[in-house]
Write a protein that holds these residues in place. Structure first.
Motif, PDB file in Angstrom:
ATOM      1  N   HIS A 689      -1.414  32.654  36.838  1.00  0.00           N
ATOM      2  CA  HIS A 689      -1.961  34.003  36.677  1.00  0.00           C
ATOM      3  C   HIS A 689      -1.165  34.783  35.644  1.00  0.00           C
ATOM      4  CE1 HIS A 689       1.011  35.562  39.652  1.00  0.00           C
ATOM      5  NE2 HIS A 689       0.765  34.421  40.266  1.00  0.00           N
ATOM      6  N   TYR A 716       3.772  40.835  33.273  1.00  0.00           N
ATOM      7  CA  TYR A 716       4.817  40.734  34.302  1.00  0.00           C
ATOM      8  C   TYR A 716       5.598  39.418  34.201  1.00  0.00           C
ATOM      9  CZ  TYR A 716       0.880  38.654  37.009  1.00  0.00           C
ATOM     10  OH  TYR A 716      -0.195  37.916  37.433  1.00  0.00           O
ATOM     11  N   ARG A 718       5.116  36.214  34.126  1.00  0.00           N
ATOM     12  CA  ARG A 718       4.912  35.125  35.090  1.00  0.00           C
ATOM     13  C   ARG A 718       5.298  33.786  34.435  1.00  0.00           C
ATOM     14  NH1 ARG A 718       3.717  32.685  40.134  1.00  0.00           N
ATOM     15  NH2 ARG A 718       2.423  30.888  39.713  1.00  0.00           N
ATOM     16  N   ALA A 719       6.053  32.983  35.140  1.00  0.00           N
ATOM     17  CA  ALA A 719       6.434  31.662  34.612  1.00  0.00           C
ATOM     18  C   ALA A 719       5.344  30.653  34.982  1.00  0.00           C
ATOM     19  CB  ALA A 719       7.774  31.249  35.178  1.00  0.00           C
TER      20      ALA A 719
ATOM     21  N   ILE B  15       4.249  42.498  41.870  1.00  0.00           N
ATOM     22  CA  ILE B  15       4.519  42.070  40.491  1.00  0.00           C
ATOM     23  C   ILE B  15       5.810  41.266  40.427  1.00  0.00           C
ATOM     24  CG2 ILE B  15       5.213  42.960  38.210  1.00  0.00           C
ATOM     25  CD1 ILE B  15       3.035  45.115  38.603  1.00  0.00           C
ATOM     26  N   SER B  18       5.159  37.907  41.918  1.00  0.00           N
ATOM     27  CA  SER B  18       4.287  37.109  41.047  1.00  0.00           C
ATOM     28  C   SER B  18       5.007  36.571  39.827  1.00  0.00           C
ATOM     29  CB  SER B  18       3.105  37.956  40.572  1.00  0.00           C
ATOM     30  OG  SER B  18       2.405  38.421  41.676  1.00  0.00           O
ATOM     31  N   SER B  19       5.960  37.367  39.331  1.00  0.00           N
ATOM     32  CA  SER B  19       6.605  36.959  38.093  1.00  0.00           C
ATOM     33  C   SER B  19       7.612  35.839  38.310  1.00  0.00           C
ATOM     34  CB  SER B  19       7.282  38.149  37.433  1.00  0.00           C
ATOM     35  OG  SER B  19       8.290  38.616  38.280  1.00  0.00           O
ATOM     36  N   CYS B  20       7.932  35.574  39.578  1.00  0.00           N
ATOM     37  CA  CYS B  20       8.900  34.507  39.842  1.00  0.00           C
ATOM     38  C   CYS B  20       8.333  33.157  39.435  1.00  0.00           C
ATOM     39  CB  CYS B  20       9.231  34.457  41.324  1.00  0.00           C
ATOM     40  SG  CYS B  20      10.117  35.898  41.878  1.00  0.00           S
ATOM     41  N   GLU B  21       9.223  32.229  39.184  1.00  0.00           N
ATOM     42  CA  GLU B  21       8.802  30.871  38.863  1.00  0.00           C
ATOM     43  C   GLU B  21       8.495  30.152  40.170  1.00  0.00           C
ATOM     44  OE1 GLU B  21      10.585  28.720  35.461  1.00  0.00           O
ATOM     45  OE2 GLU B  21      11.231  27.344  37.009  1.00  0.00           O
ATOM     46  N   GLU B  22       7.248  29.772  40.323  1.00  0.00           N
ATOM     47  CA  GLU B  22       6.842  29.115  41.559  1.00  0.00           C
ATOM     48  C   GLU B  22       7.405  27.702  41.580  1.00  0.00           C
ATOM     49  OE1 GLU B  22       2.585  28.419  43.628  1.00  0.00           O
ATOM     50  OE2 GLU B  22       2.763  30.145  42.314  1.00  0.00           O
ATOM     51  N   GLY B  23       7.915  27.293  42.729  1.00  0.00           N
ATOM     52  CA  GLY B  23       8.510  25.964  42.843  1.00  0.00           C
ATOM     53  C   GLY B  23       7.502  24.862  42.537  1.00  0.00           C
ATOM     54  N   PHE B  24       8.001  23.780  42.015  1.00  0.00           N
ATOM     55  CA  PHE B  24       7.098  22.699  41.625  1.00  0.00           C
ATOM     56  C   PHE B  24       7.834  21.376  41.794  1.00  0.00           C
ATOM     57  CE2 PHE B  24       6.158  19.877  37.990  1.00  0.00           C
ATOM     58  CZ  PHE B  24       4.913  19.471  38.394  1.00  0.00           C
ATOM     59  N   ASP B  25       7.258  20.498  42.572  1.00  0.00           N
ATOM     60  CA  ASP B  25       7.870  19.184  42.770  1.00  0.00           C
ATOM     61  C   ASP B  25       7.006  18.139  42.073  1.00  0.00           C
ATOM     62  OD1 ASP B  25       9.163  16.953  43.535  1.00  0.00           O
ATOM     63  OD2 ASP B  25       8.787  17.148  45.692  1.00  0.00           O
TER      64      ASP B  25
END
Lengths: 747, 320
Positions: A689, A716, A718-719, B15, B18-25
């Motif tokens: 997103h 914002y 987003r990574a 916000i 949301s801006s955090c890097e979502e974990g990914f395996d």
């Protein structure tokens, strides 16, 4: 085939008789053009409303309109409106069995207007047949957040059913189809390589575009050659009143535009050239990208009623080139480009018959020079000369009959060495002859149907007659209550030209084109579409569509070509289905649009079924545009899609690398860790997103108009993951927080 | 005011989240696989094979694994001309023990040299009873020759063309790995020491320095060396050494490694292709081991000895 033709002609004849018998009444026709008063540039999709009848239509891509079956011998109030222009109210007397010409000039709204004039949404016939069609005006694109450059292809990702492969590429995927199944037409000539710089931007500069029609599926019989979608771009004709020009600069390119009158016509010349690669690094994980590109377009428009009465003669051209030169003998170099030129003759006759005759040449050439790198050589050229004619007859009953033919002489050459060192040297020269005919029944008020077929008489791969195939298509609209219309489409679509594309390559420099070889059948798709269009609440517009698309014989690179006798390409099947909804609210100065897509896409090759790379289950887009007045506009756009598929790591093993094969000691040779992959594309990347912001201001100082634009991509920060680099164990993200600005000065 | 503040805090939090890097395996559940390499030489009677299993690590760095994944106790058979040849297992000293400190485990077979145009099958019975199978075929090398190649160095036209001919080239997927080598001796401390020098295909000027470029794997049966490059390679043997008389040129040999139908695609996938700016996700892999990974194939080395002119060698100050 003969029986089919006879049956088809019989049906056409019945409809002609039906029309003559039923509609010889006291009626007349109103027709004309709507143009910009300052430049006399035709305005596509402008609204024309007959107030007394509450009946109207919109102009076509040439700014032309026709309203038939108007009760005669009366004077009517005609309201003409268009986004960004002052509406006009005129009167017109409609004579019995006569065609009344009403050409309208609309004035653009001034920059400094404090109040925003209501222009209304596009007027459509109640039975308009437009399932899966999106009409895009450049003014709409300009309002949306731009990123680095205003880009028509990137703006398509706002549309439900269109998937992008992320921020990095402008390539788009429509309803589960591959990107090479999308037809891009520029003044009706195909653009074989519509992207600059690894697919980051479209080659078509929006500055030169007058109108864009985008069909997500179910496209009419006049379009052929691709099986997923059609994007038809028509360039501007040029200012017929005054000479004018503009220059603009973004962080990536510099652009110019010149236009003005010529005796009995007008011209327009636009050009764009990249001057900095710094911003491109953001797109490609900070890799050095020594890409240099340009595009140049012209159009000359000639109208002289003494020579060509009610006719228009056009010459157009488009040239683009990308060069990627590392200036290092151990690195490969690339170049690729399009060359398109053509002429068109458009005639409106005294009977409501329109015809258009075109001749064009479209050429694409792309080359990979490996130098001393271990990249393989690739040289591809495709060149087509096409002559086509389209006829459209409008009955007084509002019904239309259209027919046409298209003759293409095409040569394609592909010389490449694949990853396993196999050489492919394919030269094809073939002719394609196709005909089409369709009937559009519009006389039944709340019900409209368009049916017809293309008939392809030859196959390019064989170069001769002998293999013919039909592409029957039906589209219909039934407005069962004034606020709700049911829309259906079904059609068969063929594609003979394909690209040698590797699905595993998510960032491609360019994709070489070839004619589907003789050993494979050409890809064929069948579209089934059901839609509901509703405007229950004033200023709200709701569109729901569901589709199923089945693709037979789609071609792809044979990943299992290990021996010379193995074929270069293999075919598979694909199918996709989904549900799309678009809800928009338009009441100046606010425009809100949201779209949601729930979709599935599958491919089956080598008896293995998998999700293609661009399959995303949920896709949600939201845009908010606000016209602040005094030349200020702002917009916000938010995109969301659930994760794209990827192939997971199953484990690791030590693989034998032949460091020096002639040493012949495979026991002591290095065995290095290698990744063992699980089944293809069974994993899902995290959701994507992004929020984008744009604000623009138009200022007029003396004779100069300034357009200032400031955008932020990924507000914002987003990574969003682009891909996982297994070689470096690195997660590669898409664009970070990225502000950009453009300035344009117009004279 | 309170509700506006709450809304502001809520939006700011959303916000931020949301801006955090979502974990990914990038990994899925580990599944053990077995890998066999049995690459036979058509020129010798000593053959080897290796056997290992796949492994997993807690991170994404496979070098984290320091436990030798090789397998012992398996039965490896080659079925050839109705006879079964069974490999024996053995070990040898590991030269690089930075990752694994145990000796290298391998399987070997003595007195087995496959003849041309023969089918062979490989059968591996793992200690856990699982069976891996494979098959390969030797090429028909009677029909291989260098008869159209230049045979002498130097060449007056400035080019040395090496061409080989293989009658079945259209039917068999051979790839070739070429090297042109100077074999010479150098007198060091009164002892003649054997040495060799690979001749590059070209010298490329990069950053004002000449960098040798060596030929890679080829499928086309022709390679051309410029005489000037060969001359420079001869000069480089004694670069910065004024005692040219200490060098004795023995021979120049063109060595060509031929990889058979099954080994060729494996090698080509290993060599890989430069991606440049393009991004390729799922790299292709090749294996002809049924039930596992790895490769079973055959290679040959063909050699062409060039005739050297004494005057040419002496022109560099060397002996011949």
């Amino acid at each position: 085939m003969k029986i089919f033709c006879l049956k088809f002609l019989f049906c056409v004849k019945i409809f002609f008789l039906f029309n003559i018998a039923c509609f010889s009444q006291e009626i007349g026709t109103l027709r004309g053009t709507v143009v910009d008063s300052t430049s006399r540039e035709a305005l596509p999709f402008a609204n024309i409303l007959i107030k007394e009848l509450n009946k109207g239509t919109a102009t076509d891509s040439k700014g032309y309109y026709t309203i038939t079956s108007i009760p005669a011998n009366k004077t009517y109030t005609i309201i003409v409106s268009y986004v960004g222009y002052r509406s006009r109210t005129l009167t017109a007397f409609i004579g019995r069995n006569k065609i009344t010409e009403l050409n309208v000039n609309l004035s653009p709204t001034g920059f400094e207007m404090q109040t925003i004039e209501k222009t209304g949404e596009r007027i459509k016939l109640e039975n308009e047949i437009d399932v899966s069609l999106n009409l895009i005006t450049i003014k709409e694109i300009e309002t949306l957040p731009k990123g680095v450059e205003t880009d028509i292809f990137r703006s398509l990702q706002y549309i439900a059913g269109v998937q992008s492969s992320g921020d990095v590429s402008a390539r788009y995927f429509v309803r589960g189809g591959a990107s090479n199944q999308n037809l891009v037409l520029l003044n009706d000539a195909p653009v074989y390589s519509p992207f600059h710089s690894l697919g980051l931007f479209g080659v078509v500069d929006p500055e030169m575009i007058k109108s864009a029609e985008f069909y997500k599926g179910g496209f009419p019989t006049e379009f052929s050659g691709r099986i997923s979608s059609v994007l038809r771009l028509i360039t501007k004709d040029g200012n017929r009143n005054n000479y004018s020009g503009s220059v603009s600069a973004s962080l990536l390119t510099g652009k110019f535009m010149l236009q003005g009158p010529i005796p009995d016509g007008s011209f327009i010349l636009t050009g764009r050239k990249s001057y900095s690669n710094k911003i491109l690094k953001k797109f490609v994980n900070n890799k050095n990208t020594p890409i240099d590109f340009y595009d140049l377009s012209f159009k000359v428009n000639f109208l002289n009623n003494k020579i060509f009465k009610n006719a228009n003669f056009i010459a157009h051209g488009f040239f683009s080139k990308d060069i990627l030169n590392y200036d290092d003998p151990f690195k490969e170099d690339f170049w690729w480009g399009n060359k398109i030129w053509g002429i068109k003759y458009y005639q409106v006759t005294d009977v409501p018959l329109f015809y258009e005759i075109s001749f064009y040449n479209s050429n694409f050439r792309g080359k990979v020079e490996p130098n001393y790198s271990n990249k393989r050589i690739q040289d591809n050229e495709i060149n087509d000369y096409t002559f086509e004619a389209n006829f459209n007859y409008m009955f007084d009953s509002k019904d239309e009959f259209a027919a046409g033919f298209k003759i293409t002489e095409l040569t394609s050459e592909l010389y490449l060495e694949d990853k396993r060192g196999f050489l492919t040297d394919i030269k094809t020269q073939g002719s394609s002859i196709s005909l089409y005919a369709k009937y559009k029944l519009m006389s039944l008020g709340n019900f409209g149907i368009e049916f017809g077929s293309r008939l392809n008489l030859t196959r390019l791969a064989t170069g001769t007659a002998g293999e013919y195939f039909f592409e029957p298509r039906i589209n219909l609209t039934y407005r069962f209550i004034p606020e709700v219309a049911l829309k259906l489409a079904w059609g068969v679509y063929n594609q003979e030209l394909i690209t040698i594309s590797d699905e595993n390559e998510i960032l491609t420099v360019f994709e070489p084109w070839v004619v589907t070889p003789n050993y494979l059948k050409p890809p064929q798709a069948i579209h089934y579409i059901v839609g509901i269009e509703s405007n229950f609440i004033k200023n709200f517009f709701l569109n729901l569509e569901t589709y199923y698309k089945h693709i037979d014989n789609f071609s792809t690179v044979n990943e299992r070509k290990f021996f010379p006798t193995d074929k270069d390409l293999v075919s598979g099947i694909g199918y996709s289905y989904g549900f799309e909804t678009t809800l928009s609210y338009q009441l100046d100065p606010i425009n809100i649009t949201s779209s949601y897509t729930l979709s599935w896409a599958f491919k089956k090759i080598y008896d293995e079924i998998y999700y293609p790379r661009y399959d995303s289950r949920h896709n949600l887009n939201f845009s908010f545009e606000l016209n602040l007045g005094a030349g200020w506009k702002t917009s916000l756009a938010w995109f969301y899609n659930s994760g794209y598929p990827y192939t997971q790591i199953l484990g690791y093993y030590d693989k034998l690398y032949f460091q020096d094969p002639l040493a012949q000691n495979f026991i002591l040779d290095p065995y290095l860790p290698y990744i063992s992959l699980a089944d293809k594309n069974l994993g899902r990347l995290p959701d994507y997103h992004r929020l984008d912001f744009n604000i623009s201001k138009k200022i007029q100082i003396d004779i100069f108009k300034f357009y200032l634009d400031f955008s932020i991509i990924n507000l914002y920060d987003r990574a969003n993951i682009f891909y996982y680099d297994r070689k470096t164990n690195e997660r590669i993200n898409m664009l970070p927080f990225l502000p950009s600005a453009t300035i344009k000065i117009e004279l | 005011m309170k509700s506006i503040l709450k809304l502001f805090i809520l939006m700011t939090s959303m916000i931020y989240i949301s801006s955090c890097e979502e974990g990914f395996d990038p990994k899925t559940k580990f599944e053990e696989q077995y890998i066999a390499y049995c690459i036979l030489s058509g020129d010798t009677t000593f053959q080897t094979a290796t056997l290992s299993k796949s492994y997993d690590v807690s991170s994404s760095d496979p070098y984290e694994n320091t436990t030798d994944p090789s397998l012992e106790g398996a039965t490896i058979n080659i079925i050839y001309e109705d006879s079964t040849y069974t490999f024996k297992d053995s070990t040898t000293t590991r030269l690089d023990s930075s990752r694994y400190d145990s000796p290298i485990r391998f399987y070997y077979l003595n007195n087995f040299r496959p003849e041309e145009n023969k089918n062979m099958t490989l059968q591996i019975i793992l200690p856990n009873g699982k069976i891996l199978n494979s098959a390969t075929k030797t090429p028909r090398l009677t029909y291989f020759n260098f008869q159209y190649s230049d045979q002498d160095i130097p060449q007056v036209d400035g080019q040395v063309g090496i061409r080989w001919d293989y009658y079945y080239k259209d039917k068999e997927n051979l790839v070739y790995y070429p090297r042109l080598k100077i074999y010479y001796q150098k007198l060091e401390d009164g002892i003649q020491k054997d040495k060799s020098q690979v001749i590059p295909l070209e010298y490329l000027l990069v950053d004002n320095e000449y960098v040798p470029y060596y030929p890679s794997v080829v499928k086309f049966p022709l390679i051309i060396y410029y005489q000037s490059v060969i001359d420079k390679a001869f000069q480089d043997i004694s670069k910065n050494d004024p005692n040219k008389q200490n060098y004795t040129i023995k021979k120049i040999v063109f060595e060509l490694l031929l990889l058979n139908n099954e080994l060729a695609p494996y090698y080509m996938t290993v060599v890989g292709v430069s991606e440049g700016l393009s991004v390729i996700l799922d790299r292709m892999d090749y294996s002809n081991i049924e039930g596992g990974l790895g490769v079973f194939g055959v290679y040959y080395v063909k050699k062409l000895d060039f005739n050297l002119s004494t005057a040419y060698i002496n022109s560099f100050g060397y002996k011949f």
